[in-house]
Design a protein around this motif. Structure first.
Motif, PDB file in Angstrom:
ATOM      1  N   ASP A 103       0.499  -1.215   0.097  1.00  0.00           N
ATOM      2  CA  ASP A 103      -0.769   0.059   0.072  1.00  0.00           C
ATOM      3  C   ASP A 103       1.072   1.841  -0.460  1.00  0.00           C
ATOM      4  O   ASP A 103       1.736   1.146   0.459  1.00  0.00           O
ATOM      5  CB  ASP A 103      -0.468   0.183   1.500  1.00  0.00           C
ATOM      6  N   PRO A 104       0.226   1.935  -0.571  1.00  0.00           N
ATOM      7  CA  PRO A 104       1.463   3.223  -0.424  1.00  0.00           C
ATOM      8  C   PRO A 104       1.449   3.927   0.448  1.00  0.00           C
ATOM      9  O   PRO A 104       2.526   4.624   1.330  1.00  0.00           O
ATOM     10  CB  PRO A 104       0.785   4.612  -1.700  1.00  0.00           C
ATOM     11  N   ALA A 105       0.696   4.087   1.294  1.00  0.00           N
ATOM     12  CA  ALA A 105       0.711   4.402   2.595  1.00  0.00           C
ATOM     13  C   ALA A 105       2.076   4.087   3.710  1.00  0.00           C
ATOM     14  O   ALA A 105       1.923   4.562   4.851  1.00  0.00           O
ATOM     15  CB  ALA A 105      -0.758   4.126   3.404  1.00  0.00           C
ATOM     16  N   HIS A 106       2.249   2.800   2.959  1.00  0.00           N
ATOM     17  CA  HIS A 106       3.389   1.981   3.857  1.00  0.00           C
ATOM     18  C   HIS A 106       4.950   2.080   2.701  1.00  0.00           C
ATOM     19  O   HIS A 106       5.343   1.498   3.460  1.00  0.00           O
ATOM     20  CB  HIS A 106       3.314   1.079   4.189  1.00  0.00           C
ATOM     21  N   GLN A 107       4.434   3.555   2.515  1.00  0.00           N
ATOM     22  CA  GLN A 107       5.985   3.534   1.238  1.00  0.00           C
ATOM     23  C   GLN A 107       6.116   4.738   1.178  1.00  0.00           C
ATOM     24  O   GLN A 107       5.728   5.423   1.634  1.00  0.00           O
ATOM     25  CB  GLN A 107       5.819   2.924  -0.053  1.00  0.00           C
ATOM     26  N   PRO A 108       7.846   5.056   1.166  1.00  0.00           N
ATOM     27  CA  PRO A 108       8.917   3.574   0.516  1.00  0.00           C
ATOM     28  C   PRO A 108       9.272   2.970   1.706  1.00  0.00           C
ATOM     29  O   PRO A 108       8.968   3.735   3.336  1.00  0.00           O
ATOM     30  CB  PRO A 108      10.015   4.751   0.469  1.00  0.00           C
ATOM     31  N   ALA A 109       9.223   1.275   1.407  1.00  0.00           N
ATOM     32  CA  ALA A 109       9.734   0.723   2.284  1.00  0.00           C
ATOM     33  C   ALA A 109      10.756  -0.250   1.925  1.00  0.00           C
ATOM     34  O   ALA A 109      10.551  -0.406   0.900  1.00  0.00           O
ATOM     35  CB  ALA A 109       8.793  -0.056   2.907  1.00  0.00           C
ATOM     36  N   ASP A 110      11.808  -1.287   2.533  1.00  0.00           N
ATOM     37  CA  ASP A 110      12.478  -2.740   2.072  1.00  0.00           C
ATOM     38  C   ASP A 110      11.551  -3.649   2.190  1.00  0.00           C
ATOM     39  O   ASP A 110      11.727  -4.304   2.732  1.00  0.00           O
ATOM     40  CB  ASP A 110      13.483  -2.092   3.010  1.00  0.00           C
ATOM     41  N   ASP A 111      10.884  -3.842   1.795  1.00  0.00           N
ATOM     42  CA  ASP A 111      10.257  -5.408   1.479  1.00  0.00           C
ATOM     43  C   ASP A 111      10.839  -6.072   1.536  1.00  0.00           C
ATOM     44  O   ASP A 111      10.211  -7.109   2.533  1.00  0.00           O
ATOM     45  CB  ASP A 111       9.402  -5.240   0.006  1.00  0.00           C
ATOM     46  N   THR A 112      11.551  -6.115   0.988  1.00  0.00           N
ATOM     47  CA  THR A 112      13.020  -7.588   1.336  1.00  0.00           C
ATOM     48  C   THR A 112      13.578  -7.822   2.281  1.00  0.00           C
ATOM     49  O   THR A 112      13.234  -8.411   3.549  1.00  0.00           O
ATOM     50  CB  THR A 112      14.237  -7.757   0.028  1.00  0.00           C
ATOM     51  N   ALA A 113      13.439  -7.325   3.580  1.00  0.00           N
ATOM     52  CA  ALA A 113      13.783  -6.774   4.509  1.00  0.00           C
ATOM     53  C   ALA A 113      12.259  -7.053   5.115  1.00  0.00           C
ATOM     54  O   ALA A 113      13.098  -7.966   6.564  1.00  0.00           O
ATOM     55  CB  ALA A 113      14.441  -5.516   5.034  1.00  0.00           C
ATOM     56  N   THR A 114      11.288  -7.101   5.492  1.00  0.00           N
ATOM     57  CA  THR A 114      10.015  -7.113   6.052  1.00  0.00           C
ATOM     58  C   THR A 114       9.845  -8.333   5.909  1.00  0.00           C
ATOM     59  O   THR A 114       9.666  -8.932   6.710  1.00  0.00           O
ATOM     60  CB  THR A 114       8.814  -6.127   5.623  1.00  0.00           C
ATOM     61  N   ILE A 115      10.093  -8.840   4.568  1.00  0.00           N
ATOM     62  CA  ILE A 115      10.373 -10.498   4.386  1.00  0.00           C
ATOM     63  C   ILE A 115      10.920 -11.333   5.417  1.00  0.00           C
ATOM     64  O   ILE A 115      10.778 -12.400   6.094  1.00  0.00           O
ATOM     65  CB  ILE A 115      10.313 -11.055   2.834  1.00  0.00           C
ATOM     66  N   ALA A 116      12.422 -10.575   5.198  1.00  0.00           N
ATOM     67  CA  ALA A 116      13.049 -11.159   6.498  1.00  0.00           C
ATOM     68  C   ALA A 116      12.807 -11.530   7.837  1.00  0.00           C
ATOM     69  O   ALA A 116      12.764 -12.193   8.563  1.00  0.00           O
ATOM     70  CB  ALA A 116      14.353 -10.869   6.132  1.00  0.00           C
ATOM     71  N   GLU A 117      11.928 -10.093   8.406  1.00  0.00           N
ATOM     72  CA  GLU A 117      12.196 -10.442   9.815  1.00  0.00           C
ATOM     73  C   GLU A 117      10.451 -11.550   9.766  1.00  0.00           C
ATOM     74  O   GLU A 117      10.901 -12.284  10.977  1.00  0.00           O
ATOM     75  CB  GLU A 117      11.827  -9.179   9.351  1.00  0.00           C
ATOM     76  N   LEU A 118       9.785 -11.435   8.812  1.00  0.00           N
ATOM     77  CA  LEU A 118       8.615 -12.524   9.101  1.00  0.00           C
ATOM     78  C   LEU A 118       9.121 -13.806   8.976  1.00  0.00           C
ATOM     79  O   LEU A 118       9.049 -14.435  10.080  1.00  0.00           O
ATOM     80  CB  LEU A 118       7.669 -12.156   8.140  1.00  0.00           C
ATOM     81  N   ALA A 119      10.193 -14.123   8.699  1.00  0.00           N
ATOM     82  CA  ALA A 119      10.456 -15.390   8.349  1.00  0.00           C
ATOM     83  C   ALA A 119      11.165 -15.892   9.676  1.00  0.00           C
ATOM     84  O   ALA A 119      11.341 -16.633   9.855  1.00  0.00           O
ATOM     85  CB  ALA A 119      11.931 -15.666   6.788  1.00  0.00           C
ATOM     86  N   ALA A 120      11.849 -14.613  10.135  1.00  0.00           N
ATOM     87  CA  ALA A 120      13.051 -14.763  10.682  1.00  0.00           C
ATOM     88  C   ALA A 120      12.066 -15.598  12.645  1.00  0.00           C
ATOM     89  O   ALA A 120      12.490 -15.872  13.079  1.00  0.00           O
ATOM     90  CB  ALA A 120      14.458 -13.768  11.338  1.00  0.00           C
ATOM     91  N   ALA A 121      11.121 -14.670  12.416  1.00  0.00           N
ATOM     92  CA  ALA A 121       9.961 -14.553  13.690  1.00  0.00           C
ATOM     93  C   ALA A 121       9.507 -15.855  13.349  1.00  0.00           C
ATOM     94  O   ALA A 121       9.094 -16.570  14.860  1.00  0.00           O
ATOM     95  CB  ALA A 121       8.443 -13.722  13.657  1.00  0.00           C
ATOM     96  N   VAL A 122       9.391 -16.378  12.168  1.00  0.00           N
ATOM     97  CA  VAL A 122       8.658 -17.587  12.153  1.00  0.00           C
ATOM     98  C   VAL A 122       9.465 -18.869  12.558  1.00  0.00           C
ATOM     99  O   VAL A 122       9.035 -19.597  13.687  1.00  0.00           O
ATOM    100  CB  VAL A 122       7.932 -17.840  10.511  1.00  0.00           C
TER     101      VAL A 122
END
Length: 661
Positions: A103-122
């Protein structure tokens, strides 16, 4: 890792594949679940999406809590990482999470880093975690930049989360395929491994060897033999007599075959809502000399609704399921030791009231050994995992009956302590009092044993006190109070409902199972018929709660199952009459009348010669006079002019039908 082989699992699937239902079934056994909703609320102009979200919310049990993360997609990783080892989380779904992430409301953002954070939490999650995500790798490449960005982000998230999870399953058209097994590794038995000679239900069971948890499941052992009383019974097999045939977990359920389990809120079929009333209305037109079938009209309505036709056929194929399993402790006070086992052996040998009545009614008989229930006043009557197995076993018995062409199931039980166990279920689910629903104990010699009755009441009282803080869900009631026979009976009712197979209840165990089944599938009670309450207070009260009206007040006490078989010939006769009798002649029914009978011919005869009634043409003529056997339905012509003959022919007719004079 959790005790059933996995701690974190990713459920993938396409649109409307059943992935959410599969995921919800995985956590159905958890006492509480934290449902993490990732999607944003529906726009005000998108009613269809709002309806989808409402459907998801409606099917969540009341014990679940909901947590929204749509405001901040990065918060999902924090929620997962902070969950404790005693928690169960269900995240539905990563597609909504990726939508919010882009969503543009949450950009700019590092999507790759956010996905990596999610995988690490899992990967580090201590809780039991189930994540749902759409599978986008099999679709076409989107034609828009935003569509390509979504598939790229979600595809990357799916890969990262799948690598972090213990197990991954892909749901396609409701069928589960395990892509990454947990530990221990599930063993998938291919469909062709099923023996060619297996019955349909057993073949389905052998085709799928993993349940929703991913655990290996042994193929179900042979079911108890089906006897045909009146002929020499086959030798008793170990499965029929030893009580071990039920013990292997089975996946012979339409829902379990897709990875689901028996859980509250199942949507099972209902009887036809139109054919029942149509059959009742049709009864009023039949050529019956008297007033009709009386209260047995409801049998015709029930059979019509369950068969889907206004002219139901008599139940030509009937199977009796006799459940044998004792309850220990005070519930069995007053029961002679070994008496229930003797009754079960007697039935298998084609002897005793039940087998004799089954032979007379041309009904099959299946004696089913169920697990012995522990003393409910001091501990659980049945362990939780045994409840699951017993439910599936009962479902499989119903499936096998339906596959064999059975048109009606009769459900009975012969174990010691069944009345007290059923009374405990009734107290827990309907707010009854144990002394009010437990009838007095009569010994084998015909004497009333009030001391045994008081011990039974005390056992129910103590069991209810022990479980006063326990949940009152269906499976909890079965585990704490119901025990093996009530659990298997509940599975039978659910399986029969799924296969549109009516069940005739007979005794406390059947009505207790019907009460429990309401929380799992409310449709089950609509497939139940109660022939006689047998003078049993628990059956009377349960029937009232379930909305079942006993057909008779015979107060038969021949043993569960035998009471229903005693009434079965009359019920068959009623259905035979309803299907075979023609309409009354006054309503146009031909009946058996012919030209040589005394019944009037309703073709109006032609007059012998011209007369005042012949001037309007032959289609409108009335007979010149009554025949010797015919009543004259014409109003007599007045002898002279009078009030009825002086008015003009064009005078309007009084619509009320009253005479003017």
């Amino acid at each position: 890792m959790s005790v059933d082989g996995w701690n974190t699992i990713l459920v993938l699937g396409g649109i409307r594949s059943g992935k959410s239902e599969f995921a919800e079934a995985l956590v159905a056994d958890a006492p509480t679940v934290r449902y993490v909703a990732t999607a944003a609320d529906a726009p005000t102009d998108d009613a269809e999406w709002a309806a989808r979200l409402a459907t998801h919310r409606a099917r969540r049990p009341e014990t679940w809590t909901t947590e929204e993360t749509a405001d901040d997609p990065r918060r999902l990783a924090d929620v997962i990482a902070a969950a404790g080892p005693n928690e169960t989380l269900l995240v539905d779904d990563l597609g909504g999470w990726a939508t919010v992430l882009l969503d543009p409301a949450h950009q700019p953002a590092d999507d790759t880093a956010t996905i990596a954070e999610l995988a690490a939490a899992v990967r580090s999650c201590a809780a039991r975690l189930v994540l749902v995500s759409p599978e986008v790798g099999l679709s076409l490449v989107p034609t828009t930049p935003l569509g390509r960005a979504f598939t790229d982000a979600l595809g990357a998230a799916n890969r990262a989360v799948a690598d972090a999870c213990d197990a991954v399953v892909l749901v396609v058209a409701g069928q589960a395929a395990w892509l990454k097994p947990g530990a221990p590794q599930p063993v998938a038995v291919p469909a062709q491994a099923a023996p060619a000679q297996a019955e349909p239900a057993q073949a389905r069971a052998a085709a799928v060897a993993t349940v929703a948890t991913g655990q290996p499941v042994a193929a179900p052992q042979p079911s108890p033999e089906v006897l045909t009383p009146g002929t020499s019974p086959a030798p008793v097999t170990p499965a029929a007599s030893g009580g071990t045939g039920w013990a292997a977990p089975t996946v012979a359920l339409p829902m379990v075959a897709t990875g689901l389990v028996i859980q509250p809120g199942m949507e099972l079929p209902m009887p036809d809502e139109y054919t029942g009333p149509q059959a009742i209305e049709r009864l009023a037109t039949l050529d019956v000399p008297g007033a009709g079938l009386g209260v047995l009209e409801q049998v015709v309505g029930f059979a019509a609704a369950t068969q889907g036709t206004a002219t139901p056929a008599p139940w030509d194929s009937v199977r009796v399921l006799l459940l044998h399993g004792d309850h220990l402790g005070g519930a069995a006070a007053g029961n002679a030791e070994g008496e229930s086992a003797r009754r079960a052996r007697q039935a298998r040998a084609g002897q005793g009231a039940l087998a004799r009545l089954a032979a007379e009614s041309r009904a099959e008989l299946q004696v089913v050994e169920v697990p012995t229930s522990a003393p409910m006043e001091v501990e659980q009557a049945l362990a939780g995992e045994q409840v699951e197995v017993a439910l599936r076993y009962g479902w499989r018995l119903a499936e096998e009956a339906a596959d064999a062409g059975v048109r009606l199931l009769v459900l009975g039980a012969c174990g010691a302590g069944t009345e007290a166990a059923a009374a405990a279920v009734l107290v827990a689910t309907a707010g009854a009092e144990a002394p009010a629903v437990l009838r007095r104990v009569v010994t084998d010699s015909g004497e009333i044993d009030d001391a045994a009755w008081m011990r039974r009441c005390a056992a129910v009282r103590d069991a209810l006190h022990r479980t006063r803080l326990s949940p009152r869900s269906a499976k909890d009631v079965l585990a704490e109070l119901g025990g093996g026979d009530v659990a298997v009976a509940t599975g039978v009712l659910l399986g029969a409902t799924a296969r549109r197979l009516p069940v005739m209840l007979d005794g406390p165990v059947g009505v207790a199972a019907a009460l429990v089944s309401r929380d799992l599938a409310g449709q089950a009670r609509h497939w139940c018929l109660l022939a006689d309450h047998g003078g049993h207070p628990a059956v009377r009260l349960a029937a009232d709660v379930l909305g079942l009206t006993p057909l008779f007040d015979l107060r038969l006490d021949l043993g569960e199952g035998a009471n229903a078989l005693a009434a079965l010939p009359l019920l068959r006769s009623v259905l035979t009459l309803a299907a075979a009798l023609p309409a009354h002649p006054s309503l146009g029914g031909g009946g058996a009348a012919g030209p040589d009978t005394d019944e009037p011919d309703f073709h109006e005869p032609e007059p012998a010669g011209p007369g005042p009634t012949s001037t309007d043409g032959p289609d409108f003529r009335e007979p010149a006079g009554p025949g010797p056997d015919e009543p004259d339905f014409r109003e007599p012509e007045p002898a002279g002019p009078g009030p009825v003959s002086t008015g003009p022919e064009t005078e309007a007719v009084d619509p009320s039908g009253r005479r003017a004079g």
